[in-house]
Design an enzyme around this catalytic site. Sequence first.
Site, mmCIF file in Angstrom:
data_model
loop_
_atom_site.group_PDB
_atom_site.id
_atom_site.type_symbol
_atom_site.label_atom_id
_atom_site.label_comp_id
_atom_site.label_asym_id
_atom_site.label_seq_id
_atom_site.Cartn_x
_atom_site.Cartn_y
_atom_site.Cartn_z
ATOM 1 N N LYS A 174 0.830 -1.214 0.000
ATOM 2 C CA LYS A 174 0.000 0.000 0.000
ATOM 3 C C LYS A 174 0.860 1.259 0.000
ATOM 4 C CE LYS A 174 -2.544 -2.693 -0.557
ATOM 5 N NZ LYS A 174 -2.535 -4.160 -0.546
ATOM 6 N N GLY A 189 -4.500 -12.014 -10.252
ATOM 7 C CA GLY A 189 -5.264 -11.942 -9.004
ATOM 8 C C GLY A 189 -4.961 -10.621 -8.323
ATOM 9 N N GLU A 229 -2.843 -14.608 -17.249
ATOM 10 C CA GLU A 229 -3.789 -15.237 -16.322
ATOM 11 C C GLU A 229 -4.285 -16.549 -16.925
ATOM 12 O OE1 GLU A 229 -5.276 -14.899 -13.172
ATOM 13 O OE2 GLU A 229 -6.257 -16.731 -13.860
ATOM 14 N N VAL A 260 1.445 -20.279 -18.645
ATOM 15 C CA VAL A 260 2.896 -20.335 -18.863
ATOM 16 C C VAL A 260 3.334 -21.794 -18.946
ATOM 17 C CG1 VAL A 260 5.138 -19.790 -17.841
ATOM 18 C CG2 VAL A 260 3.260 -18.142 -17.709
ATOM 19 N N ALA A 295 2.721 -14.599 -9.157
ATOM 20 C CA ALA A 295 1.686 -14.245 -8.160
ATOM 21 C C ALA A 295 0.458 -15.112 -8.420
ATOM 22 C CB ALA A 295 1.334 -12.767 -8.265
ATOM 23 N N ASP A 311 -4.355 -17.108 7.821
ATOM 24 C CA ASP A 311 -4.131 -17.734 6.506
ATOM 25 C C ASP A 311 -3.934 -19.241 6.596
ATOM 26 O OD1 ASP A 311 -4.200 -15.205 5.418
ATOM 27 O OD2 ASP A 311 -2.225 -15.303 4.477
ATOM 28 N N HIS A 321 -22.996 15.995 1.705
ATOM 29 C CA HIS A 321 -22.825 16.407 0.313
ATOM 30 C C HIS A 321 -21.750 17.481 0.219
ATOM 31 C CE1 HIS A 321 -23.731 17.490 -3.819
ATOM 32 N NE2 HIS A 321 -23.734 18.759 -3.427
HETATM 33 P P1 FAD Z 1 1.194 -13.970 8.413
HETATM 34 O O1 FAD Z 1 1.024 -12.521 8.284
HETATM 35 O O2 FAD Z 1 1.787 -14.719 7.270
HETATM 36 O O3 FAD Z 1 2.094 -14.198 9.717
HETATM 37 C C1 FAD Z 1 2.503 -15.451 10.137
HETATM 38 C C2 FAD Z 1 3.796 -15.297 10.913
HETATM 39 O O4 FAD Z 1 4.129 -16.555 11.498
HETATM 40 C C3 FAD Z 1 4.978 -14.914 10.033
HETATM 41 O O5 FAD Z 1 5.771 -13.955 10.651
HETATM 42 C C4 FAD Z 1 5.718 -16.231 9.871
HETATM 43 O O6 FAD Z 1 7.097 -16.057 9.559
HETATM 44 C C5 FAD Z 1 5.502 -16.810 11.258
HETATM 45 N N1 FAD Z 1 5.724 -18.264 11.344
HETATM 46 C C6 FAD Z 1 5.381 -19.223 10.453
HETATM 47 N N2 FAD Z 1 5.721 -20.442 10.923
HETATM 48 C C7 FAD Z 1 6.288 -20.242 12.133
HETATM 49 C C8 FAD Z 1 6.847 -21.111 13.106
HETATM 50 N N3 FAD Z 1 6.864 -22.431 12.950
HETATM 51 N N4 FAD Z 1 7.381 -20.562 14.224
HETATM 52 C C9 FAD Z 1 7.367 -19.216 14.425
HETATM 53 N N5 FAD Z 1 6.851 -18.356 13.532
HETATM 54 C C10 FAD Z 1 6.301 -18.859 12.408
HETATM 55 N N6 FAD Z 1 -4.465 -8.743 3.138
HETATM 56 C C11 FAD Z 1 -5.324 -7.741 3.375
HETATM 57 O O7 FAD Z 1 -6.277 -7.927 4.125
HETATM 58 N N7 FAD Z 1 -5.160 -6.508 2.805
HETATM 59 C C12 FAD Z 1 -4.134 -6.251 1.966
HETATM 60 O O8 FAD Z 1 -4.011 -5.136 1.462
HETATM 61 C C13 FAD Z 1 -3.214 -7.288 1.691
HETATM 62 N N8 FAD Z 1 -2.179 -7.061 0.865
HETATM 63 C C14 FAD Z 1 -1.277 -8.074 0.648
HETATM 64 C C15 FAD Z 1 -0.227 -7.833 -0.226
HETATM 65 C C16 FAD Z 1 0.705 -8.831 -0.472
HETATM 66 C C17 FAD Z 1 1.852 -8.559 -1.403
HETATM 67 C C18 FAD Z 1 0.594 -10.087 0.186
HETATM 68 C C19 FAD Z 1 1.614 -11.167 -0.029
HETATM 69 C C20 FAD Z 1 -0.469 -10.334 1.039
HETATM 70 C C21 FAD Z 1 -1.417 -9.332 1.274
HETATM 71 N N9 FAD Z 1 -2.510 -9.539 2.096
HETATM 72 C C22 FAD Z 1 -3.408 -8.541 2.319
HETATM 73 C C23 FAD Z 1 -2.725 -10.824 2.772
HETATM 74 C C24 FAD Z 1 -2.239 -10.729 4.232
HETATM 75 O O9 FAD Z 1 -0.875 -10.350 4.246
HETATM 76 C C25 FAD Z 1 -2.426 -12.047 4.931
HETATM 77 O O10 FAD Z 1 -3.771 -12.454 4.814
HETATM 78 C C26 FAD Z 1 -2.092 -11.905 6.403
HETATM 79 O O11 FAD Z 1 -0.758 -11.500 6.575
HETATM 80 C C27 FAD Z 1 -2.316 -13.230 7.132
HETATM 81 O O12 FAD Z 1 -2.038 -13.048 8.482
HETATM 82 P P2 FAD Z 1 -1.537 -14.248 9.383
HETATM 83 O O13 FAD Z 1 -1.280 -13.651 10.721
HETATM 84 O O14 FAD Z 1 -2.446 -15.396 9.259
HETATM 85 O O15 FAD Z 1 -0.155 -14.723 8.749
HETATM 86 P P1 NAD Z 2 -5.058 -14.876 -6.082
HETATM 87 O O1 NAD Z 2 -5.667 -16.181 -5.786
HETATM 88 O O2 NAD Z 2 -5.788 -13.635 -5.788
HETATM 89 O O3 NAD Z 2 -4.681 -14.803 -7.641
HETATM 90 C C1 NAD Z 2 -3.851 -15.737 -8.271
HETATM 91 C C2 NAD Z 2 -4.202 -15.730 -9.739
HETATM 92 O O4 NAD Z 2 -3.237 -16.504 -10.405
HETATM 93 C C3 NAD Z 2 -5.564 -16.359 -10.035
HETATM 94 O O5 NAD Z 2 -6.308 -15.502 -10.857
HETATM 95 C C4 NAD Z 2 -5.214 -17.665 -10.715
HETATM 96 O O6 NAD Z 2 -6.162 -18.059 -11.670
HETATM 97 C C5 NAD Z 2 -3.890 -17.304 -11.371
HETATM 98 N N1 NAD Z 2 -3.058 -18.461 -11.647
HETATM 99 C C6 NAD Z 2 -2.877 -19.576 -10.896
HETATM 100 N N2 NAD Z 2 -1.995 -20.414 -11.490
HETATM 101 C C7 NAD Z 2 -1.608 -19.804 -12.639
HETATM 102 C C8 NAD Z 2 -0.700 -20.138 -13.671
HETATM 103 N N3 NAD Z 2 -0.019 -21.284 -13.653
HETATM 104 N N4 NAD Z 2 -0.524 -19.282 -14.713
HETATM 105 C C9 NAD Z 2 -1.222 -18.095 -14.732
HETATM 106 N N5 NAD Z 2 -2.094 -17.729 -13.779
HETATM 107 C C10 NAD Z 2 -2.272 -18.562 -12.736
HETATM 108 O O7 NAD Z 2 -3.634 -14.916 -5.366
HETATM 109 P P2 NAD Z 2 -2.539 -13.777 -5.209
HETATM 110 O O8 NAD Z 2 -2.828 -12.634 -6.089
HETATM 111 O O9 NAD Z 2 -1.226 -14.489 -5.318
HETATM 112 O O10 NAD Z 2 -2.774 -13.346 -3.706
HETATM 113 C C11 NAD Z 2 -2.615 -14.303 -2.642
HETATM 114 C C12 NAD Z 2 -3.486 -13.963 -1.473
HETATM 115 O O11 NAD Z 2 -3.065 -12.763 -0.874
HETATM 116 C C13 NAD Z 2 -4.924 -13.812 -1.881
HETATM 117 O O12 NAD Z 2 -5.679 -14.770 -1.214
HETATM 118 C C14 NAD Z 2 -5.326 -12.456 -1.446
HETATM 119 O O13 NAD Z 2 -6.508 -12.471 -0.717
HETATM 120 C C15 NAD Z 2 -4.188 -11.971 -0.552
HETATM 121 N N6 NAD Z 2 -3.936 -10.567 -0.918
HETATM 122 C C16 NAD Z 2 -4.897 -9.655 -0.594
HETATM 123 C C17 NAD Z 2 -4.732 -8.341 -0.976
HETATM 124 C C18 NAD Z 2 -5.793 -7.349 -0.649
HETATM 125 O O14 NAD Z 2 -6.620 -7.646 0.203
HETATM 126 N N7 NAD Z 2 -5.814 -6.189 -1.277
HETATM 127 C C19 NAD Z 2 -3.611 -7.957 -1.687
HETATM 128 C C20 NAD Z 2 -2.677 -8.918 -2.012
HETATM 129 C C21 NAD Z 2 -2.854 -10.228 -1.605
#
Ligand code: FAD
Ligand code: NAD
Length: 480
Positions: A58, A191, A212, A246, A277, A320, A452
């Site tokens: 963000k 995605g 995609e 791909v 991704a 997650d 408004h």
């Molecule tokens: P995580 O945030 O993954 O945290 C888990 C933690 O546990 C990590 O620090 C990991 O290293 C640690 N861990 C794992 N195994 C062990 C172990 N055995 N011992 C000790 N520690 C361990 N979601 C949104 O809602 N809004 C967004 O805008 C958004 N943007 C995103 C953008 C990107 C690029 C990505 C990749 C994800 C995004 N997400 C977003 C998804 C969001 O980041 C996840 O849904 C969220 O972080 C999940 O939270 P969590 O606490 O379950 O796990």
């Molecule tokens: P996603 O599931 O949103 O999208 C993955 C996309 O990749 C899908 O459209 C799928 O059809 C496509 N795909 C899968 N295999 C493929 C292949 N072999 N070749 C081409 N396309 C393929 O997953 P993401 O974008 O990786 O995000 C992961 C998670 O992180 C999501 O569950 C999302 O909720 C979370 N996230 C959330 C936010 C947000 O809330 N704004 C931002 C980033 C990530």
Amino acid sequence: MENHFDVIVIGAGPAGYVAAIRCAQLGMKTACIDNWIDDESRPVLGGTCLNAGCIPSKALLEISEYYAGLKDSSSHPGIIFKGLELDLQQIQDEKKRIVSELTGGIQILFRANGITSIAGQAQLHPDRHVVVTSVASNQKKEMTANNIIIATGSRPIDIEAVVMDHQHIVDSQGALQFKEVPEQLGIIGAGVIGLEMGSIWQRFGSEVTILEAQDRFLPAADRDIAALALAEYQRQGLDIHIDARVTKTRRHNNGVTVNYQESGHSKQLEVDKLIVAVGRRPNTEGLTPEEVGLQIDEGGYIHVNEHLMTNLPEVYAIGDVVPGPMLAHKGSAEGVAVAEHINGSPHQINYDTIPAIIYTEPEIAWTGQTEEKLKQAGIKYRAGSFPFSASGRARAMRKTSGMVKILAEEKTDEILGVHIIGTNASELIAEAVLAMEYHAAAEDLALTIHGHPTLSEALHEAALAVNGQAIHIVNKILKK
Ligand code: FAD
Ligand code: NAD
């Protein structure tokens, strides 16, 4: 009993750290173990969301949007810029600063709530024994607890056709750390991550191609919204290919050659960088020795019941690592729910209204059912929509693309789904979530006075439109 706790939380992402704070607030002796190390080898709290997900993405989306706005003279008529420059190093430093302020904030909250924070790799053994391998010393120590909350999160999925080298072929974490703007950027997966990363780098100047595999764009979104989004992204210059799978990638001195099949035809793409991704998978590998018997499904998700309890006594799992949308706010809600459950005051999470948001421009946000889902379920509904082009505020902001669409049950008028594409949709959706939490009717929103000129008037007008009463557009009532 120094190493015995009421609760041990494994993972300090938005699910785990929120659970730990709520447990401590409720008076439980709480420890939280996390293994995340930043790029300077320091342990940091916040997990994926704060360190490599929600927050850094963000930060870059905000800055890149601002830069793109300055570059485009039509977005600020009468304001003339000369000599606009981009310093990506400073931008990356600023992103890092934002992240470390927030991760430091969690550390402060942990201290203030008396939470024992341990930097280490945790493994769950029988009878809620946890073996922690210290991040700093590699030494092991054993801890026990009355309750365990597993919140180990997720990591990117790999695909066979692509071998990641973390330099030219990267995952989302690498994509947030580019030191130069790639001229040609390829992204596999249209995605949420693909679209957000594509937007960031396209605004900074990359030519972006997204491949995609599915034959439909954003299948989880309402069809009308997905169609508008695709047209808008393509207008911005994102080259999105649907039904493109791909088959092979090859690294060479100048970048990466990507071979793919698009609608049955073999094609090739040359890029400087390639982002993979294609989704994320839960972190459960090595979490517990097999003999412990933690029930994990084929996808690696921990099996839980409606109270987020695993099959092991007093062992919970959230975020997650359990089925459901992989969203920070969903994980945090589960963290609070489990803490309350352990404290003897359980409440249910309403999974039906969790908002989904894509932070592109325009933003996309929705909650509840899509029109397609209602049709499949045979639920009769009425739809009302309102375009931002008819909103005074959107016009003043020069951000007129998009619309609000509300779906309400035909007889009761209860709101069943709200879908927004437009600027600030991420903020606007909160009103819809609240309305649905209270089982509001479209009429309730329609009778609510909105300021408004605001963008929220579009929600108001869409609610009026459900019953053919919108003021600032010509009404049509859709009976299904
Ligand atoms: P995580 O945030 O993954 O945290 C888990 C933690 O546990 C990590 O620090 C990991 O290293 C640690 N861990 C794992 N195994 C062990 C172990 N055995 N011992 C000790 N520690 C361990 N979601 C949104 O809602 N809004 C967004 O805008 C958004 N943007 C995103 C953008 C990107 C690029 C990505 C990749 C994800 C995004 N997400 C977003 C998804 C969001 O980041 C996840 O849904 C969220 O972080 C999940 O939270 P969590 O606490 O379950 O796990
Ligand atoms: P996603 O599931 O949103 O999208 C993955 C996309 O990749 C899908 O459209 C799928 O059809 C496509 N795909 C899968 N295999 C493929 C292949 N072999 N070749 C081409 N396309 C393929 O997953 P993401 O974008 O990786 O995000 C992961 C998670 O992180 C999501 O569950 C999302 O909720 C979370 N996230 C959330 C936010 C947000 O809330 N704004 C931002 C980033 C990530």
